[in-house]
Design a protein around this motif. Sequence first.
Motif, PDB file in Angstrom:
ATOM      1  N   MET A  54     -10.870  -7.747  -4.200  1.00  0.00           N
ATOM      2  CA  MET A  54      -9.977  -6.956  -3.363  1.00  0.00           C
ATOM      3  C   MET A  54     -10.797  -6.139  -2.371  1.00  0.00           C
ATOM      4  SD  MET A  54      -6.833  -7.534  -4.335  1.00  0.00           S
ATOM      5  CE  MET A  54      -5.971  -6.143  -3.589  1.00  0.00           C
ATOM      6  N   CYS A  86      -4.860  -3.004   2.674  1.00  0.00           N
ATOM      7  CA  CYS A  86      -5.331  -3.598   1.439  1.00  0.00           C
ATOM      8  C   CYS A  86      -5.383  -5.111   1.621  1.00  0.00           C
ATOM      9  CB  CYS A  86      -4.353  -3.204   0.338  1.00  0.00           C
ATOM     10  SG  CYS A  86      -4.579  -4.017  -1.226  1.00  0.00           S
ATOM     11  N   GLU A 143       0.834  -1.196   0.000  1.00  0.00           N
ATOM     12  CA  GLU A 143       0.000   0.000   0.000  1.00  0.00           C
ATOM     13  C   GLU A 143       0.876   1.256   0.000  1.00  0.00           C
ATOM     14  OE1 GLU A 143      -2.182  -2.649   3.220  1.00  0.00           O
ATOM     15  OE2 GLU A 143      -0.119  -2.046   2.814  1.00  0.00           O
ATOM     16  N   CYS A 162      -2.771   0.322  -3.854  1.00  0.00           N
ATOM     17  CA  CYS A 162      -2.272  -0.994  -3.454  1.00  0.00           C
ATOM     18  C   CYS A 162      -1.906  -1.753  -4.720  1.00  0.00           C
ATOM     19  CB  CYS A 162      -3.326  -1.743  -2.663  1.00  0.00           C
ATOM     20  SG  CYS A 162      -2.894  -3.450  -2.238  1.00  0.00           S
ATOM     21  N   ARG A 186     -10.311  -0.240  -9.339  1.00  0.00           N
ATOM     22  CA  ARG A 186      -9.154  -1.074  -9.651  1.00  0.00           C
ATOM     23  C   ARG A 186      -8.740  -0.898 -11.089  1.00  0.00           C
ATOM     24  NH1 ARG A 186     -10.660  -6.910  -8.085  1.00  0.00           N
ATOM     25  NH2 ARG A 186      -8.706  -7.475  -9.100  1.00  0.00           N
ATOM     26  N   TRP A 240     -10.526  -3.145   1.208  1.00  0.00           N
ATOM     27  CA  TRP A 240      -9.812  -2.264   2.136  1.00  0.00           C
ATOM     28  C   TRP A 240     -10.442  -2.411   3.520  1.00  0.00           C
ATOM     29  CZ3 TRP A 240      -5.431   0.407   1.062  1.00  0.00           C
ATOM     30  CH2 TRP A 240      -5.112   0.621  -0.282  1.00  0.00           C
TER      31      TRP A 240
END
Length: 124
Positions: free
Chosen positions: A33, A95, A6, A22, A71, A35
């Motif tokens: 993914m 992350c 990150e 990240c 992303r 957070w």
Amino acid sequence: QVQLVESGGGLVQAGGSLRLSCITSGRAYVFAMGWFRRTPGKEREFVAAINWSGSNTIYADSVKGRFTISRDNAKNAVYLQMNSLKPEDTAVYYCAAATRLTVATKLPQQYDGWGQGTQVTVSS
């Protein structure tokens, strides 16, 4: 084994913005993914998650409308744009990769790869 790094944390005044990044490596980037964040004395808290293609996102109620997860699969990257920051957003942000999933999830036990964390401090 996936590795995550990150960046982008720092100190900002209330009402300001930060963008966390990240970068992942170690395997094909076709998984979900997320957070998370943690403050001293509190459990790890879900913030946001995104599915493998970026077409679906979920957010914690506390950040909905202020934070945006996105992303870039060509760069093996996930981002967290944080706007209208509040002092209560102060935390270490992590992350996470759910390498066995393609759908977004808020459950930390479904994530099997974690970054080292980046500190976000929001002053009042």
